[in-house]
Write a protein that holds these residues in place. Structure first.
Motif, PDB file in Angstrom:
ATOM      1  N   UNK A  47       0.863  -1.181   0.000  1.00 21.15           N
ATOM      2  CA  UNK A  47       0.000   0.000   0.000  1.00 21.15           C
ATOM      3  C   UNK A  47       0.898   1.229   0.000  1.00 21.15           C
ATOM      4  N   UNK A  48       0.863   1.999  -1.089  1.00 18.99           N
ATOM      5  CA  UNK A  48       1.749   3.158  -1.248  1.00 18.99           C
ATOM      6  C   UNK A  48       0.926   4.439  -1.258  1.00 18.99           C
ATOM      7  N   UNK A  49       1.220   5.336  -0.309  1.00 17.78           N
ATOM      8  CA  UNK A  49       0.389   6.522  -0.098  1.00 17.78           C
ATOM      9  C   UNK A  49       1.246   7.789  -0.082  1.00 17.78           C
ATOM     10  N   UNK A  50       0.656   8.913  -0.511  1.00 20.15           N
ATOM     11  CA  UNK A  50       1.330  10.208  -0.356  1.00 20.15           C
ATOM     12  C   UNK A  50       1.433  10.555   1.132  1.00 20.15           C
ATOM     13  N   UNK A  51       2.276  11.523   1.451  1.00 16.48           N
ATOM     14  CA  UNK A  51       2.613  11.778   2.857  1.00 16.48           C
ATOM     15  C   UNK A  51       2.615  13.280   3.110  1.00 16.48           C
ATOM     16  N   UNK A  52       1.655  13.771   3.931  1.00 19.43           N
ATOM     17  CA  UNK A  52       1.558  15.209   4.199  1.00 19.43           C
ATOM     18  C   UNK A  52       1.587  15.569   5.679  1.00 19.43           C
ATOM     19  N   UNK A 153       3.694  -9.142  -5.754  1.00 21.31           N
ATOM     20  CA  UNK A 153       2.419  -8.747  -5.145  1.00 21.31           C
ATOM     21  C   UNK A 153       1.889  -7.475  -5.801  1.00 21.31           C
ATOM     22  N   UNK A 154       0.594  -7.166  -5.628  1.00 22.10           N
ATOM     23  CA  UNK A 154       0.044  -5.911  -6.156  1.00 22.10           C
ATOM     24  C   UNK A 154       0.655  -4.689  -5.479  1.00 22.10           C
ATOM     25  N   UNK A 155       0.728  -3.602  -6.246  1.00 19.63           N
ATOM     26  CA  UNK A 155       1.193  -2.307  -5.749  1.00 19.63           C
ATOM     27  C   UNK A 155      -0.003  -1.368  -5.794  1.00 19.63           C
ATOM     28  N   UNK A 156      -0.551  -1.055  -4.626  1.00 21.37           N
ATOM     29  CA  UNK A 156      -1.810  -0.315  -4.532  1.00 21.37           C
ATOM     30  C   UNK A 156      -1.557   1.166  -4.292  1.00 21.37           C
ATOM     31  N   UNK A 157      -1.969   2.054  -5.206  1.00 21.24           N
ATOM     32  CA  UNK A 157      -1.803   3.496  -4.989  1.00 21.24           C
ATOM     33  C   UNK A 157      -2.937   4.054  -4.128  1.00 21.24           C
ATOM     34  N   UNK A 158      -2.576   4.897  -3.163  1.00 20.67           N
ATOM     35  CA  UNK A 158      -3.552   5.504  -2.262  1.00 20.67           C
ATOM     36  C   UNK A 158      -3.223   6.990  -2.123  1.00 20.67           C
TER      37      UNK A 158
END
Length: 250
Positions: A47-52, A153-158
């Protein structure tokens, strides 16, 4: 409201922590979530997410738990040292990162093992809270893509937005928990890596996969914010942006 049932078997300590935190997170956020159907119900995925904000970990975990998955973060090793916290971190299967030491690569090995066991591993591909003046995603590091390609494995954009209102980056020392703040989270379909999975994992392959990932995260965030991102993605190398000055809040 009781927490959702998990679609995977998790550590007893982790189950207790989720049960305790779930109602707290329900109270301190007003949630606008989309794309829960894109979260894999079983099996490992990144699970790959932006970071603020330093508060990102909790709403991201809340979102994933709502989908029935327990997130495993790569976290700096100092969080594994205080008594009590240490037991919780290890008991929840979190992964220590030993930056700047000979053990630095052990985190990626541990993350690969977790993915192969069927876990959800969370990564902020920017590597840190964004320095982009209006809080758009920066250029990404290749660790998330490498894990996805090496394990299959899947790379999920969030994309996530709103956590700065709880804890402004580099300024607030404590979160502002009440009144409840609007937090928007959106997950897209997994990044298409099919054409890359049979290729050697080179710098070019990793950069191609990472660019696709950051493009999808940015596109999701554009939909959430309702405005277009800058045409050129911010690269923190060679810039002296000051994230404390804020920016547009749209």
């Amino acid at each position: 409201m009781p927490r959702p049932a998990m679609t995977e078997t998790i550590e007893p300590t982790y189950s207790r922590v989720i049960t305790a935190l779930y109602p707290v997170l329900q109270r301190i956020t007003v949630r606008e979530w989309s794309g829960l159907e894109n979260v894999p119900k079983t099996g490992g995925f990144v699970a790959a997410c932006n970071h603020t904000s330093n508060m990102d970990h909790f709403p991201l975990a809340h979102f994933l738990v709502e989908a029935g998955r327990a997130p495993h973060y790569l976290a700096k090793d100092s969080l594994f040292k205080p008594p009590g916290v240490k037991q919780i971190m290890y008991g929840c299967g979190q992964i220590p990162v030993y930056r700047g030491t000979s053990r630095a690569t052990s985190a990626l090995s541990a993350a690969k093992e977790a993915l192969q066991r069927g876990a959800c591993v969370c990564i902020y591909p920017e590597g840190t809270i964004t320095r982009e003046p209006d809080f758009w995603p920066m250029t990404g590091k290749t660790g998330a893509a490498r894990l996805a390609l090496e394990t299959g494995v899947p790379l999920l954009p969030i994309a996530m937005w709103g956590t700065r209102d709880i804890m402004w980056p580099y300024r607030d020392k404590l979160p502002k928990l009440l009144p409840a703040k609007l937090v928007q989270v959106s997950a897209g379909p997994p990044v298409d890596l099919d054409d890359l999975r049979d290729q050697p994992i080179t710098a070019t392959t990793l950069r191609t996969a990472t660019t696709r990932l950051m493009d999808q995260i940015t596109g999701l965030l554009e939909d959430v914010r309702g405005i277009p991102a800058p045409a050129e993605r911010f690269d923190p190398r060679g810039h002296a942006a000051d994230p404390t000055r804020g920016g547009k809040t749209a």
